[in-house]
Design an enzyme around this catalytic site. Structure first.
Site, short mmCIF file in Angstrom:
data_model
loop_
_atom_site.label_atom_id
_atom_site.label_comp_id
_atom_site.label_asym_id
_atom_site.label_seq_id
_atom_site.Cartn_x
_atom_site.Cartn_y
_atom_site.Cartn_z
N ASN A 1 0.87 -1.18 0.00
CA ASN A 1 0.00 0.00 0.00
C ASN A 1 0.90 1.23 0.00
O ASN A 1 1.36 1.69 1.04
CB ASN A 1 -0.90 -0.06 1.25
N GLU B 1 -6.67 -1.80 5.51
CA GLU B 1 -6.76 -1.95 4.06
C GLU B 1 -5.98 -3.18 3.61
O GLU B 1 -6.32 -3.81 2.61
CB GLU B 1 -6.20 -0.68 3.38
#
Ligand code: ADP
Length: 388
Positions: free
Chosen positions: A8, A374
């Site tokens: 990420n 996430e």
């Protein structure tokens, strides 16, 4: 040991996740303030214990790629025989055609690169992460998971701008972002608070980038962000909502060109521009400069407006959830946001808020702080796509 890696690559941070084949967490890595002198890497195992850094590790990280290389070295030292079998990437923009995660190929990479003008501060970092992973892992399959995907079901009135129709058909739409985070929060509520999940919830993802989402019955129906990651809330260095007339004024009267305007609205504005002190909420909270306090007050005021606007989009409000670096850590921001919202049924227990309690509302609206994840959304998607 077979594992999935999630990457990420954000605007000022890099978050990596290492997951076992059954998707249990092996390790997490977080590097923030990349590109600045005080950039620091924290790697923890599943129990939260810090993993040692190699002696030769850099003291600061100039780029996300450099940070990725060091993190992998630590993972490999700690998990001998580690074999990464799939890599999932957060990719900010999937355009109109990607409503689901997708296996990355050269063709898909080219298509995603063409979306870079929609998210110039993110998409290139995301795709550079894919290339860095390709260099380090050769032919290990990689999957892209999109921040826009969770929002693809917005009703037309929340998906369109009042421009001539042909632009909508061309893809000039209110996409909405931070979808992986909202997907995680919605999934968590489905498990822990099914009644609330079935209701009307506003989620505020407040990090360096910040947005808010109206989730009704588990589905996104509106977002504060639009065509690009500029819209909605003021952010670390981005303007948030801005009268397009201001852009015309800068072009026509101030004589700015497109490059200067891009720099202005993406990099010089938001909390940094308002305060003249910093884009970082921690620095602003400890600053004595009155402009720092004013920047925080502005940030909170805009969040309050969005809570009310998104509640109007849903026709009610049952829950307000804070997440992201600021949402999870700043009790001051949470309190300042909620302070003016009692008319909506939002009121809080100040002590529980300061203690970082998950539930701290006292009114008819549930008020919660839920750490987002996430990475697990990306890992699940990577596993699913690679299995299919
Ligand atoms: P990104 O969008 O880069 O992923 P994050 O979600 O990591 O950003 O959030 C970064 C923001 O969170 C920064 O403004 C940082 O100052 C803020 N933050 C992190 N920890 C704290 C804290 N303890 N108190 C206040 N703000 C914090």
């Amino acid at each position: 040991m077979e594992a999935f890696l999630t990457v990420n690559s954000g605007s000022s941070s890099l978050k990596l996740g290492l997951f076992a084949e059954d998707l249990s967490t092996l390790a997490m890595c977080h590097v923030d303030r990349i590109g600045r002198r005080e950039a620091a890497m924290k790697i923890r195992d599943a129990a939260g214990a810090a993993l040692p850094m190699p002696d030769h590790a850099p003291k600061a990280f100039a780029t996300n790629t450099q940070a990725l290389r060091t993190a992998l070295e630590v993972f490999q030292a700690d998990f001998p025989g580690l074999e990464v079998i799939g890599i999932g990437h957060r990719v900010v923009h999937g355009g109109i055609s990607h409503g689901e995660p997708v296996r990355l190929t050269e063709v898909v990479m080219k298509e995603l690169a063409r979306l870079a003008p929609f998210a110039p501060l993110h998409q290139p970092h995301n795709l550079a992460g894919v290339r860095a992973a390709s260099e380090l892992f050769g032919l290990v399959p990689q999957v892209a998971c999109f921040d826009t995907a969770f929002h693809r079901g917005h009703p037309f009135v929340n998906d369109a701008y009042a421009l001539p129709r042909k632009y909508y058909e061309q893809g000039v739409r209110r996409y909405g972002f931070h979808g992986l985070s909202y997907d995680y929060i919605a999934g968590t509520l489905a498990q822990t608070d099914p009644d609330l999940h079935a209701g009307k919830v506003v989620v505020a993802h407040l990090g360096s980038g910040a947005s808010m989402c109206a989730i009704s019955g588990g589905k996104s129906i509106d977002s504060s962000m639009g065509f690009t990651v500029l819209d909605g809330l003021p952010m670390g260095t981005r303007t948030g909502q801005l009268d397009p007339g201001v852009m015309l004024y800068m072009l026509q009267t101030e004589g700015m060109d497109a490059g200067q305007l891009t720099d202005l609205v993406y990099k010089q504005s938001g909390l940094l521009g308002l305060s003249g002190v910093s884009n970082d909420m921690r620095t602003l909270e400890t600053s004595d400069d009155p402009h720092a306090a004013e920047a925080i007050a502005y940030f909170c005021a805009r969040i309050r407006r969005e809570v009310a606007g998104l509640a109007a989009s849903m026709g009610g409000l049952d829950g307000l959830v804070f997440c992201g670096g600021i949402g999870e850590n700043s009790s001051r921001v949470r309190a300042e946001v909620c302070e003016g919202l009692d008319w909506l049924g939002v009121s809080i227990d100040g002590d529980r808020n300061v203690q970082g309690a998950r539930d701290f509302g006292t009114g008819k609206v549930r008020v919660m702080m839920i750490p987002t994840n996430e990475e697990i959304i990306i890992a699940r998607a990577a596993k699913k796509v690679l299995a299919s």
